[in-house]
Design an enzyme around this catalytic site. Structure first.
Site, mmCIF file in Angstrom:
data_model
loop_
_atom_site.group_PDB
_atom_site.id
_atom_site.type_symbol
_atom_site.label_atom_id
_atom_site.label_comp_id
_atom_site.label_asym_id
_atom_site.label_seq_id
_atom_site.Cartn_x
_atom_site.Cartn_y
_atom_site.Cartn_z
ATOM 1 N N LEU A 127 1.151 -0.706 -0.125
ATOM 2 C CA LEU A 127 -0.106 0.058 0.303
ATOM 3 C C LEU A 127 0.567 0.765 0.076
ATOM 4 O O LEU A 127 2.079 1.301 0.627
ATOM 5 C CB LEU A 127 -1.091 -0.307 0.981
ATOM 6 C CG LEU A 127 -2.386 -1.429 1.560
ATOM 7 C CD1 LEU A 127 -2.952 -1.258 2.758
ATOM 8 C CD2 LEU A 127 -3.094 -1.522 -0.146
ATOM 9 N N GLU B 202 -8.886 6.247 -10.070
ATOM 10 C CA GLU B 202 -8.407 5.925 -11.228
ATOM 11 C C GLU B 202 -7.339 5.951 -12.090
ATOM 12 O O GLU B 202 -7.210 5.463 -13.203
ATOM 13 C CB GLU B 202 -9.168 7.793 -11.728
ATOM 14 C CG GLU B 202 -10.612 7.928 -11.258
ATOM 15 C CD GLU B 202 -10.705 9.038 -12.073
ATOM 16 O OE1 GLU B 202 -10.245 10.382 -11.775
ATOM 17 O OE2 GLU B 202 -12.146 10.240 -12.050
ATOM 18 N N LYS B 203 -6.164 5.882 -11.741
ATOM 19 C CA LYS B 203 -5.299 4.756 -12.123
ATOM 20 C C LYS B 203 -4.824 3.701 -12.973
ATOM 21 O O LYS B 203 -5.190 3.980 -13.676
ATOM 22 C CB LYS B 203 -4.110 5.098 -10.660
ATOM 23 C CG LYS B 203 -3.176 3.549 -11.294
ATOM 24 C CD LYS B 203 -1.480 3.644 -11.166
ATOM 25 C CE LYS B 203 -0.423 3.152 -11.800
ATOM 26 N NZ LYS B 203 -0.752 1.946 -12.090
ATOM 27 N N ASP B 204 -5.884 3.354 -12.484
ATOM 28 C CA ASP B 204 -6.171 2.085 -12.886
ATOM 29 C C ASP B 204 -7.430 2.034 -13.466
ATOM 30 O O ASP B 204 -9.285 1.840 -13.337
ATOM 31 C CB ASP B 204 -6.499 0.316 -12.652
ATOM 32 C CG ASP B 204 -5.383 -0.309 -11.796
ATOM 33 O OD1 ASP B 204 -4.110 0.010 -12.668
ATOM 34 O OD2 ASP B 204 -4.838 -0.318 -11.163
ATOM 35 N N HIS C 147 -3.635 4.237 -1.882
ATOM 36 C CA HIS C 147 -4.606 3.095 -1.557
ATOM 37 C C HIS C 147 -4.908 3.929 -0.495
ATOM 38 O O HIS C 147 -6.401 3.609 0.435
ATOM 39 C CB HIS C 147 -4.045 2.069 -1.013
ATOM 40 C CG HIS C 147 -3.699 1.517 -2.075
ATOM 41 N ND1 HIS C 147 -2.648 0.621 -2.210
ATOM 42 C CD2 HIS C 147 -3.732 0.217 -2.815
ATOM 43 C CE1 HIS C 147 -1.486 0.162 -3.110
ATOM 44 N NE2 HIS C 147 -2.815 0.127 -3.281
HETATM 45 O O1 PAF Z 1 -6.770 -3.186 -8.461
HETATM 46 C C1 PAF Z 1 -5.592 -3.457 -7.856
HETATM 47 O O2 PAF Z 1 -5.233 -3.622 -6.766
HETATM 48 C C2 PAF Z 1 -6.704 -4.805 -8.167
HETATM 49 O O3 PAF Z 1 -7.086 -5.325 -9.749
HETATM 50 C C3 PAF Z 1 -7.755 -5.354 -7.012
HETATM 51 C C4 PAF Z 1 -9.142 -4.283 -7.367
HETATM 52 C C5 PAF Z 1 -7.677 -5.254 -5.803
HETATM 53 C C6 PAF Z 1 -8.431 -6.727 -7.535
HETATM 54 O O4 PAF Z 1 -7.429 -7.801 -7.144
#
Ligand code: PAF
Length: 283
Positions: A33, A148-150, A37
């Site tokens: 983290l 939003e990074k992902d 996060h």
């Molecule tokens: O974004 C992430 O860290 C992962 O894809 C998630 C959403 C925790 C699923 O394992």
């Protein structure tokens, strides 16, 4: 803050929480983290009575064993950070606890699961949907928080929630960046100092591309961003897609949509480490 490794024990605890009419926020993570996060957890703590953070390195979403092996595992430090943020429960199950039997479910929501990361990491979003749906069933949150990074992952999770008919809100949280612009990511810790030094050039090229795009065509802008990044020794663009922000389909002109974003994946360094980022061109 309490740490749970068992699904049943967490569910018993959450049963009592819900009996008291309390709202539950979930922040799914794979651990390692960082401040990105922490910002999700802070938001959940502010918006819910109780916050559950899952820390589970989900093997089913890795299509590259080396990537999974390299992924940092730092549960003690993670718990210390979560305690500081005011999380109530950490859920850190073993692989056997999460998947007592092989998960044979197959999730596909084209086009959002098949383009970009979906095309370059076959099976990745299926694994994300497997674990996220399980977490949703176990925790039954009122809200779940994603960074939003992902960016594409959020579209996939929203499609999953629609498909499963779950009553929960997906909360999108801003990308948190280092002072030099590099998007915070657990993978950043894997960068050697010389790699860390060049990685911010990804976001600077995206920002320069956004400015350039105001007076140039979409194709010219696309090609400039790719050329600027590939000109840096140690960086190599895997793909750069300029897409409609809703459908995630590639667009050819700035007039094709009111909402346009650019999503990029770049290999950095010798290992190499795969870094993703995105920028909104029009909103
Ligand atoms: O974004 C992430 O860290 C992962 O894809 C998630 C959403 C925790 C699923 O394992």
């Amino acid at each position: 803050m309490k740490l749970f490794r068992s699904i049943v024990e967490l569910q018993n605890e959450l049963f009592e929480v819900r009996k008291e009419g309390k709202s539950v926020g979930l922040v799914p993570t794979m651990g390692a983290l960082h401040e990105g996060h922490a910002s999700l957890v802070n938001r959940s703590v502010a918006e819910n009575d109780v916050t559950v953070v899952s820390v589970f390195l989900n093997p089913t979403q890795f299509n590259d064993q080396g990537d999974l092996d390299r992924y940092p595992r730092t549960l003690d430090a993670d718990c210390a950070l979560l305690e500081q943020c005011g999380a109530d429960y950490v859920f850190a199950p073993s692989v056997e606890e999460m998947y007592p039997t092989k998960d044979n479910r197959h999730f596909e929501f084209p086009p959002v699961t098949t383009v970009m990361e979906g095309a370059h990491r076959p099976g990745h979003f299926n694994g994300v949907c497997q674990v996220v749906s399980r977490l949703f069933y176990i925790v039954r949150p009122d809200r779940a928080y994603f960074g939003e990074k992902d960016w594409q992952q959020i579209a996939v999770v929203k499609a999953l929630v629609r498909y499963l008919g779950l009553k929960l809100q997906i909360v999108e949280c801003d990308t948190i960046r280092e002072a030099d612009g590099l998007a915070k990511s657990s993978r950043n810790t894997l960068l050697a100092p010389d790699e860390r030094a060049i990685a911010p050039k990804i976001y600077s090229a995206l920002k320069a591309g956004k400015e350039y795009g105001a007076t140039h065509t979409l194709k010219e802008t696309h090609d400039k961003v790719v050329a600027d990044i590939n000109a840096v020794d140690g960086l190599e663009v895997e793909y750069f897609s300029i897409v409609d922000g809703n459908t995630l389909q590639e667009v050819e002109s700035w007039d094709d949509s009111q909402y346009i974003a650019g999503c990029i994946t770049v290999y950095c360094g010798k290992t190499p480490i795969r870094l993703i980022d995105h920028i909104t061109f029009k909103e």
